[in-house]
Scaffold this motif. Structure first.
Motif, PDB file in Angstrom:
ATOM      1  N   MET A  88       0.840  -1.363  -0.143  1.00  0.00           N
ATOM      2  CA  MET A  88       0.081  -0.016  -0.067  1.00  0.00           C
ATOM      3  C   MET A  88       0.950   1.308   0.052  1.00  0.00           C
ATOM      4  N   VAL A  89       2.010   1.349   0.889  1.00  0.00           N
ATOM      5  CA  VAL A  89       2.801   2.417   0.918  1.00  0.00           C
ATOM      6  C   VAL A  89       3.671   2.866  -0.249  1.00  0.00           C
ATOM      7  N   HIS A  90       4.206   1.818  -1.158  1.00  0.00           N
ATOM      8  CA  HIS A  90       5.042   1.822  -2.342  1.00  0.00           C
ATOM      9  C   HIS A  90       3.955   1.845  -3.669  1.00  0.00           C
ATOM     10  N   ALA A  91       2.822   1.538  -3.602  1.00  0.00           N
ATOM     11  CA  ALA A  91       1.887   1.580  -4.550  1.00  0.00           C
ATOM     12  C   ALA A  91       1.262   3.076  -4.743  1.00  0.00           C
ATOM     13  N   GLY A  92       0.938   3.638  -3.506  1.00  0.00           N
ATOM     14  CA  GLY A  92       0.511   4.926  -3.287  1.00  0.00           C
ATOM     15  C   GLY A  92       1.545   5.832  -3.777  1.00  0.00           C
ATOM     16  N   SER A  93       2.847   5.555  -3.271  1.00  0.00           N
ATOM     17  CA  SER A  93       3.844   6.341  -3.849  1.00  0.00           C
ATOM     18  C   SER A  93       4.166   6.355  -5.337  1.00  0.00           C
TER      19      SER A  93
ATOM     20  N   SER B 108       1.514   4.106 -10.192  1.00  0.00           N
ATOM     21  CA  SER B 108       1.835   3.364 -11.503  1.00  0.00           C
ATOM     22  C   SER B 108       0.378   2.925 -12.030  1.00  0.00           C
ATOM     23  N   SER B 109       0.505   2.980 -13.343  1.00  0.00           N
ATOM     24  CA  SER B 109      -0.847   2.378 -14.059  1.00  0.00           C
ATOM     25  C   SER B 109      -0.507   1.156 -14.691  1.00  0.00           C
TER      26      SER B 109
ATOM     27  N   GLY C 140      -3.691 -12.621   4.376  1.00  0.00           N
ATOM     28  CA  GLY C 140      -2.920 -14.004   4.864  1.00  0.00           C
ATOM     29  C   GLY C 140      -1.738 -13.687   4.014  1.00  0.00           C
ATOM     30  N   VAL C 141      -0.784 -14.505   4.178  1.00  0.00           N
ATOM     31  CA  VAL C 141       0.595 -14.506   3.530  1.00  0.00           C
ATOM     32  C   VAL C 141       0.698 -14.417   1.882  1.00  0.00           C
ATOM     33  N   HIS C 142      -0.379 -14.710   1.307  1.00  0.00           N
ATOM     34  CA  HIS C 142      -0.614 -14.796  -0.204  1.00  0.00           C
ATOM     35  C   HIS C 142      -1.273 -13.544  -0.597  1.00  0.00           C
ATOM     36  N   THR C 143      -0.738 -12.996  -1.615  1.00  0.00           N
ATOM     37  CA  THR C 143      -1.352 -11.811  -2.453  1.00  0.00           C
ATOM     38  C   THR C 143      -1.045 -11.902  -3.918  1.00  0.00           C
ATOM     39  N   TYR C 144      -1.362 -10.800  -4.395  1.00  0.00           N
ATOM     40  CA  TYR C 144      -0.906 -10.764  -5.809  1.00  0.00           C
ATOM     41  C   TYR C 144      -1.118  -9.110  -6.466  1.00  0.00           C
ATOM     42  N   LEU C 145      -0.332  -9.008  -7.323  1.00  0.00           N
ATOM     43  CA  LEU C 145      -0.521  -7.601  -8.285  1.00  0.00           C
ATOM     44  C   LEU C 145      -0.675  -8.011  -9.551  1.00  0.00           C
ATOM     45  N   LYS C 146      -1.923  -7.421 -10.106  1.00  0.00           N
ATOM     46  CA  LYS C 146      -2.364  -7.692 -11.443  1.00  0.00           C
ATOM     47  C   LYS C 146      -1.651  -6.815 -12.355  1.00  0.00           C
ATOM     48  N   LEU C 147      -1.177  -7.271 -13.390  1.00  0.00           N
ATOM     49  CA  LEU C 147      -0.129  -6.462 -14.273  1.00  0.00           C
ATOM     50  C   LEU C 147      -1.009  -6.290 -15.425  1.00  0.00           C
TER      51      LEU C 147
ATOM     52  N   GLY D 152      12.212  -6.135  -0.113  1.00  0.00           N
ATOM     53  CA  GLY D 152      11.913  -7.003  -1.600  1.00  0.00           C
ATOM     54  C   GLY D 152      10.726  -6.342  -2.417  1.00  0.00           C
ATOM     55  N   ILE D 153       9.611  -6.176  -1.669  1.00  0.00           N
ATOM     56  CA  ILE D 153       8.480  -5.491  -2.154  1.00  0.00           C
ATOM     57  C   ILE D 153       8.767  -4.178  -2.942  1.00  0.00           C
ATOM     58  N   GLU D 154       9.562  -3.190  -2.263  1.00  0.00           N
ATOM     59  CA  GLU D 154       9.844  -2.026  -2.737  1.00  0.00           C
ATOM     60  C   GLU D 154      10.496  -2.244  -4.144  1.00  0.00           C
ATOM     61  N   GLN D 155      11.325  -3.167  -4.305  1.00  0.00           N
ATOM     62  CA  GLN D 155      12.127  -3.599  -5.464  1.00  0.00           C
ATOM     63  C   GLN D 155      11.042  -3.890  -6.556  1.00  0.00           C
ATOM     64  N   VAL D 156      10.186  -5.044  -5.993  1.00  0.00           N
ATOM     65  CA  VAL D 156       9.125  -5.327  -6.822  1.00  0.00           C
ATOM     66  C   VAL D 156       8.271  -4.524  -7.734  1.00  0.00           C
ATOM     67  N   ILE D 157       7.760  -3.384  -6.786  1.00  0.00           N
ATOM     68  CA  ILE D 157       7.061  -2.460  -7.415  1.00  0.00           C
ATOM     69  C   ILE D 157       7.876  -1.296  -8.163  1.00  0.00           C
ATOM     70  N   ARG D 158       9.026  -1.095  -7.844  1.00  0.00           N
ATOM     71  CA  ARG D 158       9.985  -0.275  -8.711  1.00  0.00           C
ATOM     72  C   ARG D 158      10.290  -0.832 -10.088  1.00  0.00           C
TER      73      ARG D 158
END
Length: 446
Positions: free
Chosen positions: A358-363, A366-367, A378-385, A437-443
């Motif tokens: 939520m923090v990095h997606a908001g910053s 990205s479209s 839970g421990v699973h989630t996903y990003l839809k590209l 890790g999440i920061e780098q994924v979103i970047r």
């Protein structure tokens, strides 16, 4: 007892994680007593247990220190952050407790463990399992409980045995458990898919398929879905049970993450089944360790004879030693303590995963991706590209940075339209690595 369990669980997690290095001194008994609001005798008892487990040692007039963690892999090079591993974190496996149960099982059951057992399972484990299942609101007689070599064996048998409705086509959520998809494809079993999102499934579409498609059974993961992370709400569970009864379709409920449930009022679909149309499956591999290979199937009476016969031909019986050790592990209270530890550990990782996204997606604004937080995280989630090509490019770029991610493609039937989902699983990812890790994924998604 609650303070003692909280103290020892927290210290074990800190020692197995990154909070302490070998040789670090633990806080004093007085400090721990104050921090956990408990007596000094409680602290001493917890420290003595950690000493017995060879996690710490006492230095006279100095305190308690962290011991060398034998068996830990040394990584002189780059360390991977793996968001693809669904197995529990090896650092929190209950090695010593379960070793004790194995040794005790050999002593107690030496005349039973080294001969063939029964296809249904070790009778004493089945009795204990009946009590254990009741805590999940799964009430059944002992004749309905079958011990299997993991949930995967149960699914394979259920795909092949005849069902009273006389049908042969199965319905599965999409995306779904990849090994089930592979099994259906390998054995040529007729299968159709129904789309599942973070909010669940379209119940009108489910009814249409039950009504028109000659469905034998419908496979579903009711809570903490992998990879979507979502769980059904109470009204959805009731509706699925009602439709199953109305259209004579069986429900295969894979409740493999039941032990991570925080809300005691959240019951499985099985609890709403008034027509004996729900098969309840439970695994212990995701909460204890994968190598245990013990699963449980709770079957309606109409399926028991065929399931028992097919299982007998498949493997005669599941590992008797593992069954006996699990029985003692459940009876002793060790499992309950470990389950609380796992809930605490995974609860923190889940919260950190979603907060970081939520923090990095908001910053980034990205479209190129969307994120839909699940109702019950839970421990699973996903990003839809935006497309599959971008997903492949992101995976390759992250691989060069020693970060593993993957799409959900393996969880789809060949005939079903695949969505470009990037799976994120923090079962085996340490808390400091989740943020970075999440920061780098979103970047990299951009």
């Amino acid at each position: 007892m609650y303070k003692y369990a909280e103290l020892i669980n927290d210290l074990e997690l800190q020692i197995s994680g990154d909070a302490y290095k070998e040789g670090d001194r633990l806080p004093s008994i007085r400090e721990l007593s104050k921090r956990y609001d408990c007596s000094k005798s409680t602290v001493i008892r917890a420290l003595e247990e950690l000493q017995d487990k060879h996690l710490i040692y006492a230095a006279p007039k100095s305190g308690y220190y962290v011991m060398k963690r034998s068996g830990k892999k040394q990584n002189p090079g780059n360390r991977w952050i793996d968001f693809t591993a669904a197995a529990p974190d090896p650092d929190i496996f209950p090695y010593l407790d379960f070793q004790h149960c194995i040794n005790k099982a050999i002593d107690m059951y030496r005349n039973d463990l080294f001969i063939y057992g029964t296809p249904q399972g070790l009778p004493s484990l089945i009795r204990e399992m009946q009590r254990q299942l009741a805590s999940y609101q799964v009430f059944t007689d002992q004749r309905g409980i079958f011990i299997t070599s993991g949930v995967q064996q149960s699914l394979g048998l259920l795909a092949r045995i005849p069902f009273p409705n006389g049908r042969h086509r199965v319905l599965v959520e999409q995306p779904c458990y990849p090994l089930l998809m592979e099994y259906l494809r390998t054995y040529g079993i007729e299968a159709e898919g129904i789309r599942r999102s973070g909010d669940g499934i379209d119940l009108d579409e489910l009814e249409r398929m039950f009504k028109t498609r000659e469905i034998k059974w419908f496979y579903t993961v009711p809570r903490f879905h992998n990879p979507l992370g979502g769980s059904y709400n109470r009204s959805q569970k009731k509706a699925i049970a009602r439709l199953a009864a109305q259209y004579d379709v069986y429900i295969i409920e894979d409740d493999y993450m039941a032990d991570l449930e925080q809300d005691a009022k959240e019951d499985p679909i099985y609890a709403y089944d008034d027509s004996a149309h729900v098969v309840y499956l439970k695994s212990y591999s995701k909460i204890i360790f994968p190598g245990l290979r013990i699963g449980v199937a709770v079957l309606p009476e109409a399926l028991r004879n065929d399931f028992n016969q097919f299982k007998k031909l498949a493997d005669i019986d599941s590992s008797m030693l593992s069954q006996a050790a699990l029985e003692l592990y459940l009876k002793s209270g060790m499992f309950e303590r470990h389950r609380k530890k796992m809930r605490s550990c995974y609860g923190r990782r889940s919260a950190l995963l979603h907060e970081t996204i939520m923090v990095h997606a908001g910053s980034t604004q990205s479209s190129h991706f969307t994120y839909q937080p699940a109702r019950q995280r839970g421990v699973h989630t996903y990003l839809k590209l935006e497309d599959a090509a971008r997903a492949r490019q992101v995976i390759q770029r992250l691989h060069k940075k020693f970060i593993r991610v993957e799409t959900a493609d393996a969880g789809y039937l060949d005939s079903f339209v695949k969505e470009p989902l990037l799976k994120l699983n923090v079962s085996s990812v340490k808390e400091p690595d989740i943020e970075s890790g999440i920061e780098q994924v979103i970047r990299e998604i951009g």
